[in-house]
Design a protein around this motif. Structure first.
Motif, PDB file in Angstrom:
ATOM      1  N   LEU A  59       0.840  -1.194   0.000  1.00 15.53           N
ATOM      2  CA  LEU A  59       0.000   0.000   0.000  1.00 15.53           C
ATOM      3  C   LEU A  59       0.876   1.245   0.000  1.00 15.53           C
ATOM      4  O   LEU A  59       1.924   1.290   0.638  1.00 15.53           O
ATOM      5  CB  LEU A  59      -0.910   0.027   1.238  1.00 15.53           C
ATOM      6  N   GLU A  60       0.409   2.250  -0.714  1.00 15.53           N
ATOM      7  CA  GLU A  60       1.169   3.487  -0.785  1.00 15.53           C
ATOM      8  C   GLU A  60       0.908   4.333   0.445  1.00 15.53           C
ATOM      9  O   GLU A  60      -0.175   4.336   1.001  1.00 15.53           O
ATOM     10  CB  GLU A  60       0.793   4.260  -2.042  1.00 15.53           C
ATOM     11  N   GLY A  61       1.918   5.057   0.852  1.00 18.23           N
ATOM     12  CA  GLY A  61       1.803   5.943   1.998  1.00 18.23           C
ATOM     13  C   GLY A  61       3.000   5.771   2.910  1.00 18.23           C
ATOM     14  O   GLY A  61       3.732   4.782   2.823  1.00 18.23           O
ATOM     15  N   SER A  62       3.173   6.735   3.772  1.00 15.19           N
ATOM     16  CA  SER A  62       4.289   6.653   4.713  1.00 15.19           C
ATOM     17  C   SER A  62       3.981   5.593   5.765  1.00 15.19           C
ATOM     18  O   SER A  62       2.816   5.284   6.020  1.00 15.19           O
ATOM     19  CB  SER A  62       4.514   8.007   5.383  1.00 15.19           C
ATOM     20  N   ASN A  85       4.060   5.969   8.848  1.00 13.42           N
ATOM     21  CA  ASN A  85       3.238   6.602   9.889  1.00 13.42           C
ATOM     22  C   ASN A  85       1.769   6.636   9.499  1.00 13.42           C
ATOM     23  O   ASN A  85       0.900   6.371  10.328  1.00 13.42           O
ATOM     24  CB  ASN A  85       3.732   8.019  10.161  1.00 13.42           C
ATOM     25  N   SER A  86       1.461   6.979   8.237  1.00 15.86           N
ATOM     26  CA  SER A  86       0.055   7.046   7.829  1.00 15.86           C
ATOM     27  C   SER A  86      -0.573   5.652   7.791  1.00 15.86           C
ATOM     28  O   SER A  86      -1.742   5.481   8.139  1.00 15.86           O
ATOM     29  CB  SER A  86      -0.099   7.741   6.483  1.00 15.86           C
ATOM     30  N   LEU A  87       0.206   4.638   7.405  1.00 16.38           N
ATOM     31  CA  LEU A  87      -0.301   3.263   7.411  1.00 16.38           C
ATOM     32  C   LEU A  87      -0.596   2.803   8.837  1.00 16.38           C
ATOM     33  O   LEU A  87      -1.652   2.229   9.117  1.00 16.38           O
ATOM     34  CB  LEU A  87       0.704   2.316   6.752  1.00 16.38           C
ATOM     35  N   ALA A  88       0.340   3.066   9.744  1.00 18.73           N
ATOM     36  CA  ALA A  88       0.165   2.647  11.138  1.00 18.73           C
ATOM     37  C   ALA A  88      -0.969   3.421  11.806  1.00 18.73           C
ATOM     38  O   ALA A  88      -1.776   2.842  12.539  1.00 18.73           O
ATOM     39  CB  ALA A  88       1.463   2.841  11.917  1.00 18.73           C
ATOM     40  N   LEU A  89      -1.038   4.722  11.550  1.00 17.11           N
ATOM     41  CA  LEU A  89      -2.098   5.532  12.151  1.00 17.11           C
ATOM     42  C   LEU A  89      -3.468   5.095  11.654  1.00 17.11           C
ATOM     43  O   LEU A  89      -4.424   4.985  12.433  1.00 17.11           O
ATOM     44  CB  LEU A  89      -1.866   7.018  11.845  1.00 17.11           C
ATOM     45  N   GLY A  90      -3.571   4.797  10.366  1.00 13.82           N
ATOM     46  CA  GLY A  90      -4.847   4.332   9.817  1.00 13.82           C
ATOM     47  C   GLY A  90      -5.294   3.030  10.447  1.00 13.82           C
ATOM     48  O   GLY A  90      -6.454   2.882  10.845  1.00 13.82           O
ATOM     49  N   SER A  91      -4.380   2.072  10.568  1.00 14.67           N
ATOM     50  CA  SER A  91      -4.771   0.792  11.161  1.00 14.67           C
ATOM     51  C   SER A  91      -5.066   0.942  12.652  1.00 14.67           C
ATOM     52  O   SER A  91      -5.998   0.325  13.166  1.00 14.67           O
ATOM     53  CB  SER A  91      -3.718  -0.281  10.907  1.00 14.67           C
ATOM     54  N   ALA A  92      -4.300   1.773  13.352  1.00 17.38           N
ATOM     55  CA  ALA A  92      -4.540   1.959  14.789  1.00 17.38           C
ATOM     56  C   ALA A  92      -5.909   2.601  15.044  1.00 17.38           C
ATOM     57  O   ALA A  92      -6.665   2.153  15.913  1.00 17.38           O
ATOM     58  CB  ALA A  92      -3.437   2.818  15.404  1.00 17.38           C
ATOM     59  N   ILE A  93      -6.254   3.624  14.272  1.00 19.93           N
ATOM     60  CA  ILE A  93      -7.561   4.269  14.448  1.00 19.93           C
ATOM     61  C   ILE A  93      -8.681   3.298  14.071  1.00 19.93           C
ATOM     62  O   ILE A  93      -9.690   3.203  14.779  1.00 19.93           O
ATOM     63  CB  ILE A  93      -7.647   5.563  13.619  1.00 19.93           C
ATOM     64  N   GLY A  94      -8.510   2.568  12.985  1.00 21.02           N
ATOM     65  CA  GLY A  94      -9.533   1.605  12.574  1.00 21.02           C
ATOM     66  C   GLY A  94      -9.767   0.522  13.608  1.00 21.02           C
ATOM     67  O   GLY A  94     -10.900   0.186  13.940  1.00 21.02           O
ATOM     68  N   PHE A 116     -12.539  12.547   5.479  1.00 22.78           N
ATOM     69  CA  PHE A 116     -12.837  13.841   4.873  1.00 22.78           C
ATOM     70  C   PHE A 116     -11.946  14.951   5.430  1.00 22.78           C
ATOM     71  O   PHE A 116     -11.432  15.776   4.677  1.00 22.78           O
ATOM     72  CB  PHE A 116     -14.314  14.193   5.094  1.00 22.78           C
ATOM     73  N   PHE A 117     -11.729  14.968   6.748  1.00 22.00           N
ATOM     74  CA  PHE A 117     -11.016  16.082   7.359  1.00 22.00           C
ATOM     75  C   PHE A 117      -9.501  15.887   7.452  1.00 22.00           C
ATOM     76  O   PHE A 117      -8.755  16.845   7.402  1.00 22.00           O
ATOM     77  CB  PHE A 117     -11.577  16.378   8.759  1.00 22.00           C
ATOM     78  N   VAL A 118      -9.041  14.661   7.603  1.00 20.70           N
ATOM     79  CA  VAL A 118      -7.617  14.431   7.845  1.00 20.70           C
ATOM     80  C   VAL A 118      -6.874  14.085   6.554  1.00 20.70           C
ATOM     81  O   VAL A 118      -5.666  14.223   6.486  1.00 20.70           O
ATOM     82  CB  VAL A 118      -7.417  13.337   8.925  1.00 20.70           C
ATOM     83  N   LYS A 119      -7.540  13.635   5.548  1.00 20.94           N
ATOM     84  CA  LYS A 119      -7.058  13.289   4.212  1.00 20.94           C
ATOM     85  C   LYS A 119      -5.689  12.636   4.134  1.00 20.94           C
ATOM     86  O   LYS A 119      -5.592  11.436   4.021  1.00 20.94           O
ATOM     87  CB  LYS A 119      -7.118  14.513   3.307  1.00 20.94           C
ATOM     88  N   GLU A 120      -4.597  13.365   4.166  1.00 23.07           N
ATOM     89  CA  GLU A 120      -3.278  12.825   3.856  1.00 23.07           C
ATOM     90  C   GLU A 120      -2.574  12.138   5.023  1.00 23.07           C
ATOM     91  O   GLU A 120      -1.674  11.351   4.815  1.00 23.07           O
ATOM     92  CB  GLU A 120      -2.375  13.938   3.321  1.00 23.07           C
ATOM     93  N   LYS A 121      -2.947  12.432   6.251  1.00 17.72           N
ATOM     94  CA  LYS A 121      -2.202  11.905   7.394  1.00 17.72           C
ATOM     95  C   LYS A 121      -2.563  10.470   7.746  1.00 17.72           C
ATOM     96  O   LYS A 121      -1.816   9.794   8.427  1.00 17.72           O
ATOM     97  CB  LYS A 121      -2.403  12.804   8.611  1.00 17.72           C
ATOM     98  N   VAL A 122      -3.734  10.013   7.307  1.00 15.51           N
ATOM     99  CA  VAL A 122      -4.210   8.668   7.646  1.00 15.51           C
ATOM    100  C   VAL A 122      -4.448   7.892   6.359  1.00 15.51           C
ATOM    101  O   VAL A 122      -5.120   8.375   5.456  1.00 15.51           O
ATOM    102  CB  VAL A 122      -5.516   8.745   8.467  1.00 15.51           C
ATOM    103  N   ASN A 123      -3.902   6.686   6.274  1.00 18.37           N
ATOM    104  CA  ASN A 123      -4.124   5.839   5.120  1.00 18.37           C
ATOM    105  C   ASN A 123      -5.541   5.271   5.184  1.00 18.37           C
ATOM    106  O   ASN A 123      -5.907   4.598   6.146  1.00 18.37           O
ATOM    107  CB  ASN A 123      -3.081   4.720   5.080  1.00 18.37           C
ATOM    108  N   LYS A 124      -6.315   5.559   4.155  1.00 20.83           N
ATOM    109  CA  LYS A 124      -7.730   5.158   4.149  1.00 20.83           C
ATOM    110  C   LYS A 124      -7.909   3.640   4.094  1.00 20.83           C
ATOM    111  O   LYS A 124      -8.797   3.091   4.736  1.00 20.83           O
ATOM    112  CB  LYS A 124      -8.431   5.804   2.965  1.00 20.83           C
ATOM    113  N   ALA A 125      -7.060   2.962   3.344  1.00 23.37           N
ATOM    114  CA  ALA A 125      -7.198   1.506   3.205  1.00 23.37           C
ATOM    115  C   ALA A 125      -6.957   0.802   4.537  1.00 23.37           C
ATOM    116  O   ALA A 125      -7.734  -0.072   4.933  1.00 23.37           O
ATOM    117  CB  ALA A 125      -6.234   0.983   2.144  1.00 23.37           C
TER     118      ALA A 125
END
Length: 142
Positions: A29-32, A34-43, A64-73
């Protein structure tokens, strides 16, 4: 469409290879990091909360609000931990942890609407506390 059915067939006939290939897809998956880890942690954290579907609105707001900092996938992958099959076992774990931390009654049988209201009032607090503790634990592991 053909590619999808081919992957499903692989799950049945070669489950180990299927899991490894899905794991590689997640790793690619594309992204830093940090964004991959943050996305999975929040999910994962939101999946452990007993929000009964409201977590999807929270996820949409985050996307919608955080866009680039969190990996959506990875956010969505973490969120699907709670689904119709896992809701009851996860809620039992949440309530057990919350009950151990803040006390609460044993789970009782519901026979009338007033029983349901009493049960919600008496188990709601331990359930929410347990959900937050367990969700935070697994979010930190992610």
């Amino acid at each position: 469409m053909k590619k999808y059915f081919h992957k499903s067939k692989e799950l049945v006939h070669k489950p180990k290879e299927w899991v490894i290939s899905r794991f590689r897809e997640v790793l690619s998956l594309e992204g830093s990091p940090n964004s991959l880890a943050l996305g999975s942690a929040i999910g994962i954290f939101l999946a452990w909360l007993p929000l009964l579907g409201l977590e999807w609105f929270i996820v949409l707001a985050i996307i919608f609000f955080v866009k680039e900092k969190v990996n959506k996938a990875t956010l969505l992958i973490g969120l699907i931990i709670r689904n119709p099959i896992t809701t009851i076992p996860l809620s039992i774990i949440d309530y057990s942890v919350g009950r151990a931390l803040v006390g609460g009654p044993e789970i009782v049988r519901i026979s009338t609407p007033s029983d349901m209201i009493f049960l919600f009032k008496s188990i709601g607090y331990p359930l929410i506390v347990g959900s937050i503790v367990v969700g935070a634990f697994f979010a930190l592991l992610a």
